[in-house]
Design an enzyme around this catalytic site. Structure first.
Site, PDB file in Angstrom:
ATOM      1  CE  LYS A  40      10.871 -16.576  24.175  1.00 33.11           C
ATOM      2  NZ  LYS A  40      10.896 -16.649  22.695  1.00 33.11           N
ATOM      3  CD  GLU A  61       5.606 -13.630   8.569  1.00 34.08           C
ATOM      4  OE1 GLU A  61       5.609 -14.239   9.660  1.00 34.08           O
ATOM      5  OE2 GLU A  61       5.600 -12.377   8.483  1.00 34.08           O
ATOM      6  NE  ARG A 105       2.939 -11.348   9.532  1.00 32.49           N
ATOM      7  CZ  ARG A 105       2.857 -10.448  10.514  1.00 32.49           C
ATOM      8  NH1 ARG A 105       1.761 -10.373  11.248  1.00 32.49           N
ATOM      9  NH2 ARG A 105       3.848  -9.643  10.777  1.00 32.49           N
TER      10      ARG A 105
END
Length: 621
Positions: free
Chosen positions: A281, A363, A391
């Protein structure tokens, strides 16, 4: 940098014919364009820099590519006809920072939230099979997104159905923060020969041609293979194979030759394939390589000096307040869904490591676990962005509200979020929170009010409570101690009182726009009153009515959708009490508000001070 390849007509055939050194040059050009554009416009930097080589191996004129989240798709956009418009990235009337089917025929599915790619790609692959087509369907998912439960629901279906499609697992050991959990540990241990699947397929194909004898040999060879694999690894090499997927990898995600070979090999496999690629990354920009979390999503920055941090915001006030309260109250625990830095909980984690839980991008699990902590006598504070908390709607209702569990939801990025666009706005939270039984809801206007609401939610509310606050900084600086008269947050607050021609009743940070409208109208001789409400559920309707005595017209103002929102609730509660005047509601009618600055988004929806003043003047006329 002068571009030799980028900006030209780079077709899949051109890409395939490129020499290794030419591919390296193209990737360098892609990174340069991304860094320069994001430094000017803001955006997702580290994730896009890590996926450059990966985006350069597809036959994008044939294959359907479904991105998970979509915050790694910038290279793909540059290679699919959007180079000339790339400088408009995340700007008003420009191209989105995420895949959008309305933007390009090459974008197969709109994304913005995590863990959806495999499900969406399966739908597209099944549609392809029903139509008798032969193109490839590819889901690109990060190891962080693979911690979300929806991904496993799709994999379970995929492994059972054997639908032909390719999953590319982009493993950089990161989501936004460092990945946590058993999956992360499993991926770090995977070591399988890159020739394993190819050899397996070739051997099985040959033996099957031998008929009954061949099928018997397959069973014997597979048994021998598993035995030796057991001796070598003392474990199953990949849980994905156990779930019914053909696993290939891990391979170097920055080696385009290896990527192309893996992708071509996967096309020859009957059924679902998962290609495990390892990437870095932030690759190609040293500050992002060293601090990928800081460079996940950034505003405009100077390339030489990098991003700056430490600016005060609603998030930092939440973080400081919850940490201070936790010092005195050992029952306070904090929960994050892979957003420790984004929600400001990194300091809490350092001070109270045993009382902090990062559940990954999960979540629903985070909320139900919070319910379990609450019934056990703890006070969990669940910090999740507004659009992501959607969600967990069902879990909030069944596992917190129905049992009246004392769970405090710290809902960051409520209202408009600016250049991330409509998939990330927090415009629905008031409406969905209003539907929840036993839920107390706060929408503070400034830093001081946020601290009061959070403290009151933890110390005074008996059941579930939600404190929603916006992205960015407050227009008002706090004066004096943050906790002074915390009970004030449950009562309406008169911001200014010039007269009784009208009244604006606002909630949250948008009271700044109400103030501006009041001053504009005052200059024109139209004198009214501005009332701001922090606790919006249960609505302090009687106290608001007392402040509206003699007022000729009432207008509500909120940074959220009108349907089911603050204004509708205010009008309903006042009418129940016998209030005879109507309430004109100013809010968002359509939550699909594209990328632009937060200020422009307010104006686009008619919620800026100038437009509100004009609308009130017209209504009074």
């Amino acid at each position: 940098m002068d571009y030799k390849y980028l900006g030209t007509d780079i077709t899949p055939d051109v890409l395939k014919a490129m020499k290794p050194e030419e591919r390296v040059q193209l990737c360098s050009e892609l990174r340069d364009k991304i860094i320069n554009t994001v430094s000017a416009n803001g955006g997702h930097l580290a994730s896009n820099l890590g996926a450059v080589e990966l985006m350069s191996v597809f036959d994008y004129k044939q294959d359907k590519i479904v991105f998970d989240v979509g915050h790694q798709s910038y290279s793909y956009k540059l290679l699919t006809g959007r180079f000339d418009r790339f400088n408009t990235l995340r700007q008003k009337d420009g191209i989105s920072g995420f895949p959008r089917i309305t933007e390009s025929p090459y974008d197969a599915f709109d994304t913005g939230h995590s863990s959806t790619s495999i499900s969406a790609a399966m739908g597209i692959a099944r549609a392809r099979d029903l139509e008798g087509k032969k193109n490839e369907v590819v889901a690109i998912i990060g190891d962080g997104a693979l911690t979300g439960g929806l991904a496993y629901e799709a994999i379970n279906d995929l492994g059972h159905s054997k639908t032909r499609m390719i999953i590319i697992l982009n493993d950089n050991e990161m989501s936004i923060d460092k990945n946590v959990g058993g999956l992360s540990k499993h991926l770090s241990k995977l070591r399988i020969s890159s020739g394993y699947i190819s050899a397996k397929q070739t051997t099985e194909s040959f033996l099957r041609k031998l008929g009954f004898v061949g099928r018997g040999l397959i069973k014997i060879i597979l048994a021998i293979k598993d035995f030796f694999r057991f001796l070598l690894y003392r474990k199953k090499p990949s849980m994905f194979e156990d779930l019914g997927l053909n696993y290939y990898g891990p391979i170097d995600g920055h080696n385009m030759d290896d990527l192309i070979k893996a992708f071509e090999a996967a096309k020859d496999i009957r059924g679902p394939v998962l290609i495990h690629v390892l990437t870095q990354k932030g690759r190609g920009y040293e500050p992002a390589e060293l601090n990928p979390s800081d460079y996940h999503g950034v505003g405009p920055f100077d390339i030489e000096t990098g991003v700056t941090t430490g600016k005060n915001s609603y998030t930092t006030v939440f973080a400081n307040t919850i940490t201070e309260l936790a010092v005195k109250n050992p029952k306070i625990v904090a929960i994050s869904a892979a957003m420790t830095l984004g929600t400001g909980l990194d300091n809490f984690q350092m001070k109270f490591p045993s009382r902090f839980f990062d559940c990954g991008i999960a979540e629903e699990h985070s909320v139900t676990m919070a319910g379990g902590l609450a019934v056990s006598g703890f006070t969990p504070v669940v910090a999740i962005y507004s659009s992501f908390l959607q969600r967990a709607y069902d879990e909030m209702i069944t596992d917190c509200c129905f049992m009246n569990n004392h769970v405090v939801f710290a809902i960051d990025r409520s209202g408009f979020v600016g250049n991330d666009g409509h998939t990330h706005h927090g415009l629905l939270d008031i409406s969905y929170l209003n539907s929840m039984v036993n839920m107390t809801v706060f929408s503070p206007r400034d830093y001081q009010d946020l601290a009061r609401c959070l403290k009151y939610s933890i110390e005074n509310v008996k059941g579930p409570a939600a404190v929603r606050y916006p992205r960015g900084a407050s227009p008002f600086e706090a004066e004096g101690p943050l906790y002074t008269d915390i009970a004030d947050c449950i009562l309406p607050h008169v911001v200014c009182d010039y007269g009784k021609d009208f009244a604006i009743v606002s909630t949250g940070k948008i009271c700044e726009e109400a103030d501006r409208a009041m001053e504009i109208l005052k200059e024109q001789g139209i004198l009214g009153k501005h009332i701001n409400v922090s606790m919006i559920k249960p609505m302090p309707a009687k106290e608001i009515w007392d402040l509206l005595v003699g007022v000729k017209a009432v207008f509500s103002l909120e940074e959220g959708i009108i349907s089911g929102g603050f204004g509708e609730a205010l009008e309903r509660e006042l009418q129940i009490l016998g209030f005879e005047s109507d309430v004109t509601v100013f809010g968002v009618r359509n939550p699909i508000v594209r990328a632009m600055s937060q200020k422009d988004q307010l104006k686009y929806c008619g919620l800026d001070g100038e437009t509100v003043a004009s609308s009130i003047k017209s209504a009074l006329s």
